[in-house]
Design an enzyme around this catalytic site. Structure first.
Site, PDB file in Angstrom:
ATOM      1  N   GLY A 236       8.121  -3.939   2.924  1.00  0.00           N
ATOM      2  CA  GLY A 236       7.086  -4.197   2.010  1.00  0.00           C
ATOM      3  C   GLY A 236       5.902  -5.163   2.729  1.00  0.00           C
ATOM      4  N   GLU A 237       4.810  -5.109   2.059  1.00  0.00           N
ATOM      5  CA  GLU A 237       3.644  -5.942   2.587  1.00  0.00           C
ATOM      6  C   GLU A 237       3.916  -7.414   2.636  1.00  0.00           C
ATOM      7  OE1 GLU A 237       0.844  -4.978  -0.428  1.00  0.00           O
ATOM      8  OE2 GLU A 237       0.034  -3.321   0.546  1.00  0.00           O
ATOM      9  N   ASP A 238       5.106  -7.863   2.025  1.00  0.00           N
ATOM     10  CA  ASP A 238       5.526  -9.252   2.093  1.00  0.00           C
ATOM     11  C   ASP A 238       6.426  -9.498   3.245  1.00  0.00           C
ATOM     12  OD1 ASP A 238       7.599  -7.765   0.985  1.00  0.00           O
ATOM     13  OD2 ASP A 238       8.015  -9.261  -0.463  1.00  0.00           O
TER      14      ASP A 238
END
Length: 167
Positions: A103-105
């Site tokens: 994910g973007e995180d």
């Protein structure tokens, strides 16, 4: 996830329901979470997973120009999710980069337990056998290629193949 009309054979529907059951028992930070499930107005079963905005583990590593330690850290996150599944008697059987998203995180999420096997399958043992040859050869363990029973080692092999490709 919703089965297409015409693809809703009894075997596919059983496998779909099994995937939903498996996901319901796997709540872990590195496994895409089941949010909802039920029947669509036309009677077809569905389930909804959390949305993972990001990329496959290979794409993420390339885009971020990650070094060796950071790539290993991603695989360790995936391994945590796999280990949790194994503790819950679930073998994924199709671990590959497209089923391991970041994910973007920067957090890894395992997806697609569609051909997963419950190690305590009991009366559903034939269901997982039906899916025995549904695999991705590039990441399949030798026992899968030979049509032998999948074990937790099957997923460990696939994770090793992903790690090899990442490095």
């Amino acid at each position: 996830k919703l089965i297409k009309r015409g693809m809703d054979s009894e075997e596919v529907l059983r496998r779909f329901r099994r995937e939903r059951q498996i996901l319901a028992r796997l709540e872990h930070p590195h496994i895409a979470r089941l949010l909802d499930g039920g029947l669509a107005p036309d009677g077809r079963p569905y389930f909804v997973l959390e949305r993972v905005r990001g990329a496959t583990i290979l794409e993420w590593a390339e885009r971020q120009a990650l070094g060796v330690e950071a790539r290993i850290a991603l695989v360790l996150q995936a391994a945590e999710g796999v280990e949790f599944a194994h503790r819950n008697l679930v073998v994924h059987r199709d671990l590959k980069p497209s089923n391991i998203l970041v994910g973007e995180d920067g957090q890894v999420k395992l997806l697609d337990f569609g051909i997963a096997k419950l190690l305590d399958a009991g009366e559903d043992a034939d269901l997982t056998h039906t899916a025995a040859m549904m695999l991705t050869p590039r990441y399949a363990a030798p026992e899968q290629i030979l049509g032998e029973p999948a074990t937790t080692a099957t997923d460990v092999y696939a994770l090793g193949a992903v790690l090899y490709e990442l490095l």
